[in-house]
Design a protein around this motif. Structure first.
Motif, PDB file in Angstrom:
ATOM      1  N   THR A 189       0.845  -1.200   0.000  1.00  0.00           N
ATOM      2  CA  THR A 189       0.000   0.000   0.000  1.00  0.00           C
ATOM      3  C   THR A 189       0.875   1.244   0.000  1.00  0.00           C
ATOM      4  OG1 THR A 189      -1.802  -1.113   1.153  1.00  0.00           O
ATOM      5  CG2 THR A 189      -1.741   1.294   1.308  1.00  0.00           C
ATOM      6  N   ARG A 190       1.870   1.255   0.858  1.00  0.00           N
ATOM      7  CA  ARG A 190       2.770   2.412   0.959  1.00  0.00           C
ATOM      8  C   ARG A 190       3.492   2.648  -0.363  1.00  0.00           C
ATOM      9  NH1 ARG A 190       7.675   1.950   4.075  1.00  0.00           N
ATOM     10  NH2 ARG A 190       6.669   0.081   4.878  1.00  0.00           N
ATOM     11  N   PHE A 191       4.009   1.591  -0.950  1.00  0.00           N
ATOM     12  CA  PHE A 191       4.749   1.762  -2.203  1.00  0.00           C
ATOM     13  C   PHE A 191       3.807   2.145  -3.352  1.00  0.00           C
ATOM     14  CE2 PHE A 191       7.764  -0.343  -5.477  1.00  0.00           C
ATOM     15  CZ  PHE A 191       8.266   0.898  -5.820  1.00  0.00           C
ATOM     16  N   ALA A 192       2.625   1.546  -3.370  1.00  0.00           N
ATOM     17  CA  ALA A 192       1.650   1.883  -4.415  1.00  0.00           C
ATOM     18  C   ALA A 192       1.357   3.372  -4.404  1.00  0.00           C
ATOM     19  CB  ALA A 192       0.358   1.087  -4.212  1.00  0.00           C
ATOM     20  N   HIS A 193       1.234   3.922  -3.200  1.00  0.00           N
ATOM     21  CA  HIS A 193       0.882   5.340  -3.104  1.00  0.00           C
ATOM     22  C   HIS A 193       2.024   6.248  -3.538  1.00  0.00           C
ATOM     23  CE1 HIS A 193      -2.782   4.579  -0.308  1.00  0.00           C
ATOM     24  NE2 HIS A 193      -2.890   4.042  -1.495  1.00  0.00           N
ATOM     25  N   THR A 194       3.246   5.731  -3.483  1.00  0.00           N
ATOM     26  CA  THR A 194       4.362   6.460  -4.086  1.00  0.00           C
ATOM     27  C   THR A 194       4.249   6.410  -5.605  1.00  0.00           C
ATOM     28  OG1 THR A 194       5.809   5.948  -2.225  1.00  0.00           O
ATOM     29  CG2 THR A 194       6.888   6.592  -4.276  1.00  0.00           C
ATOM     30  N   LEU A 195       4.051   5.198  -6.126  1.00  0.00           N
ATOM     31  CA  LEU A 195       4.032   5.032  -7.585  1.00  0.00           C
ATOM     32  C   LEU A 195       2.855   5.749  -8.242  1.00  0.00           C
ATOM     33  CD1 LEU A 195       5.180   1.322  -8.047  1.00  0.00           C
ATOM     34  CD2 LEU A 195       6.509   3.427  -8.391  1.00  0.00           C
ATOM     35  N   MET A 196       1.776   5.950  -7.488  1.00  0.00           N
ATOM     36  CA  MET A 196       0.613   6.668  -8.042  1.00  0.00           C
ATOM     37  C   MET A 196       0.949   8.117  -8.357  1.00  0.00           C
ATOM     38  SD  MET A 196      -2.192   4.801  -5.620  1.00  0.00           S
ATOM     39  CE  MET A 196      -3.619   5.831  -5.859  1.00  0.00           C
ATOM     40  N   LEU A 197       2.081   8.585  -7.842  1.00  0.00           N
ATOM     41  CA  LEU A 197       2.517   9.956  -8.101  1.00  0.00           C
ATOM     42  C   LEU A 197       3.578  10.026  -9.195  1.00  0.00           C
ATOM     43  CD1 LEU A 197       2.744  10.996  -4.345  1.00  0.00           C
ATOM     44  CD2 LEU A 197       1.000  11.750  -5.967  1.00  0.00           C
ATOM     45  N   VAL A 198       3.840   8.881  -9.837  1.00  0.00           N
ATOM     46  CA  VAL A 198       4.904   8.808 -10.845  1.00  0.00           C
ATOM     47  C   VAL A 198       4.282   8.620 -12.230  1.00  0.00           C
ATOM     48  CG1 VAL A 198       6.955   7.516 -11.587  1.00  0.00           C
ATOM     49  CG2 VAL A 198       6.473   7.781  -9.143  1.00  0.00           C
ATOM     50  N   PRO A 199       4.620   9.472 -13.207  1.00  0.00           N
ATOM     51  CA  PRO A 199       4.053   9.313 -14.552  1.00  0.00           C
ATOM     52  C   PRO A 199       4.658   8.141 -15.328  1.00  0.00           C
ATOM     53  CG  PRO A 199       5.523  11.222 -14.467  1.00  0.00           C
ATOM     54  CD  PRO A 199       5.434  10.687 -13.074  1.00  0.00           C
TER      55      PRO A 199
ATOM     56  N   TYR B 105      11.025   5.376  -1.073  1.00  0.00           N
ATOM     57  CA  TYR B 105      11.482   6.005  -2.310  1.00  0.00           C
ATOM     58  C   TYR B 105      11.049   7.466  -2.381  1.00  0.00           C
ATOM     59  CZ  TYR B 105      11.763   1.023  -3.402  1.00  0.00           C
ATOM     60  OH  TYR B 105      12.042  -0.325  -3.355  1.00  0.00           O
ATOM     61  N   ASP B 106      12.007   8.355  -2.642  1.00  0.00           N
ATOM     62  CA  ASP B 106      11.711   9.762  -2.915  1.00  0.00           C
ATOM     63  C   ASP B 106      11.248   9.866  -4.370  1.00  0.00           C
ATOM     64  OD1 ASP B 106      12.160  12.554  -3.777  1.00  0.00           O
ATOM     65  OD2 ASP B 106      13.165  12.780  -1.839  1.00  0.00           O
TER      66      ASP B 106
ATOM     67  N   PRO C 148      23.193   6.791  -4.344  1.00  0.00           N
ATOM     68  CA  PRO C 148      23.290   6.299  -2.967  1.00  0.00           C
ATOM     69  C   PRO C 148      21.993   5.648  -2.470  1.00  0.00           C
ATOM     70  CG  PRO C 148      24.043   8.585  -3.131  1.00  0.00           C
ATOM     71  CD  PRO C 148      23.348   8.248  -4.425  1.00  0.00           C
ATOM     72  N   VAL C 149      22.167   4.666  -1.577  1.00  0.00           N
ATOM     73  CA  VAL C 149      21.038   4.071  -0.867  1.00  0.00           C
ATOM     74  C   VAL C 149      21.292   4.249   0.627  1.00  0.00           C
ATOM     75  CG1 VAL C 149      19.701   1.963  -0.458  1.00  0.00           C
ATOM     76  CG2 VAL C 149      20.772   2.344  -2.700  1.00  0.00           C
ATOM     77  N   GLY C 150      20.331   4.821   1.314  1.00  0.00           N
ATOM     78  CA  GLY C 150      20.474   5.050   2.745  1.00  0.00           C
ATOM     79  C   GLY C 150      20.090   3.839   3.566  1.00  0.00           C
ATOM     80  N   LEU C 151      20.598   3.781   4.794  1.00  0.00           N
ATOM     81  CA  LEU C 151      20.255   2.735   5.761  1.00  0.00           C
ATOM     82  C   LEU C 151      20.698   1.341   5.324  1.00  0.00           C
ATOM     83  CD1 LEU C 151      16.685   4.024   6.775  1.00  0.00           C
ATOM     84  CD2 LEU C 151      18.869   4.496   7.900  1.00  0.00           C
ATOM     85  N   VAL C 152      21.889   1.264   4.705  1.00  0.00           N
ATOM     86  CA  VAL C 152      22.460  -0.029   4.327  1.00  0.00           C
ATOM     87  C   VAL C 152      23.711  -0.282   5.174  1.00  0.00           C
ATOM     88  CG1 VAL C 152      23.401  -1.432   2.464  1.00  0.00           C
ATOM     89  CG2 VAL C 152      21.695   0.300   1.952  1.00  0.00           C
TER      90      VAL C 152
ATOM     91  N   LEU D 252      18.101   9.331  -2.182  1.00  0.00           N
ATOM     92  CA  LEU D 252      16.719   9.376  -2.683  1.00  0.00           C
ATOM     93  C   LEU D 252      16.003   8.047  -2.470  1.00  0.00           C
ATOM     94  CD1 LEU D 252      17.358  11.311  -6.031  1.00  0.00           C
ATOM     95  CD2 LEU D 252      16.555  12.229  -3.832  1.00  0.00           C
ATOM     96  N   VAL D 253      16.699   7.076  -1.887  1.00  0.00           N
ATOM     97  CA  VAL D 253      16.058   5.795  -1.568  1.00  0.00           C
ATOM     98  C   VAL D 253      16.700   5.227  -0.305  1.00  0.00           C
ATOM     99  CG1 VAL D 253      17.579   4.636  -3.261  1.00  0.00           C
ATOM    100  CG2 VAL D 253      15.529   3.450  -2.412  1.00  0.00           C
ATOM    101  N   TRP D 254      15.869   4.649   0.533  1.00  0.00           N
ATOM    102  CA  TRP D 254      16.341   4.081   1.809  1.00  0.00           C
ATOM    103  C   TRP D 254      15.966   2.606   1.887  1.00  0.00           C
ATOM    104  CZ3 TRP D 254      14.325   8.881   1.119  1.00  0.00           C
ATOM    105  CH2 TRP D 254      15.064   9.968   1.622  1.00  0.00           C
TER     106      TRP D 254
END
Ligand code: UDP
Ligand code: MN
Length: 243
Positions: free
Chosen positions: A22-32, A111-112, A129-133, A217-219
């Protein structure tokens, strides 16, 4: 009229699955212009996942790719998580896509929106970069005076490409020119094995994104497990919408 993005997301059944998706879907819904390839490590598609995907209005493919039994039944040691799923996604892209960019996005990361703008213009392979790795807190190419000069990662382990799964994107055209590219069933070495299978391709050719790898821009977030004894007793609640 921006190049298409193909987002390959492995997923599997557990208490947190619908929350993550659900969380990721709501990010992707903002991506063209995005196609979301959601691939379950399961023999059959989950009706709850199907319902969620439908609800988003996103362009998606809902596929299955169970982890081979030999790995699933392993008694000890790490398993190749998400590998069968990602290879299935690669197969789908090979059969259905002609251009644009492919990105491996696990269901539980953060994901930003800027990330999707950055990777969309990848010519071959881009990294960022990937954060929190690991305990270093970030995994990234090292950039000096705008030029690639190595990798920063808490676990180099003899890898040619010591990067996180969320830290790179690939041009579809570039992938199509490499019919043998595939992800190995080799825990810890999935990224390295896949990037090496893109031969010919060398680290110095990496396209450096996120302002010369200066922005995260991604964690690689990981969701805390719920206590299974409480989550699995939800049947008592009487709801038909909870697994
Ligand atoms: N995954 C899967 N089957 C499994 C375990 C994980 O398909 O048995 C998926 C998971 O949903 C995620 C990806 O593979 O999208 C990586 O797994 P996980 O997030 O557990 O790995 P970690 O972040 O701990 O490296
Ligand atoms: Mn994860």
């Amino acid at each position: 009229n921006v190049p298409p993005l193909y987002i390959i997301t492995p997923t599997y059944k557990r208490a947190e699955q619908l929350a993550e998706l659900t969380r990721f879907a709501h990010t992707l819904m903002l991506v063209p212009n995005v196609s979301w390839l959601v691939i379950e490590d399961a023999f059959e598609k989950s009706p709850l996942v199907a319902k969620l995907l439908d609800k988003t209005g996103l362009r998606y493919e809902h596929l299955t790719a169970p982890m081979p039994e030999e790995y699933k039944n392993k008694k000890s040691g790490p398993k190749p998580r998400g590998v069968s799923n990602r290879n299935k996604g690669i197969q789908w892209v090979r059969a259905n896509a002609v251009d644009g960019v492919l990105y491996f996005a696990d269901d539980d990361n953060t994901y930003d929106l800027e990330l999707f703008h950055e990777i969309r213009y990848t010519k071959r392979v881009s990294m960022f970069p990937v954060g929190l790795v690991t305990k270093l807190g970030v995994s990234s190419p090292i950039v000096k005076n705008g030029i690639f000069s190595g990798f920063y990662d808490g676990w180099i382990a003899g890898r040619k490409f010591p990067v996180d799964m969320a830290g790179f994107a690939i041009s579809v055209k570039f992938l199509l020119q490499r019919p043998n590219a595939t992800m190995p069933y080799k825990p810890g070495y999935e990224e390295d094995g896949f990037l090496k299978s893109l031969t010919p391709f060398e680290p110095k050719e990496i396209e450096l994104l996120a302002s010369n790898c200066s922005k995260i821009l991604v964690w690689h977030t990981q969701t805390k497990r719920n206590d299974p004894s409480t989550t699995l007793d939800l049947t008592k609640y009487g709801s038909t919408n909870i697994e």
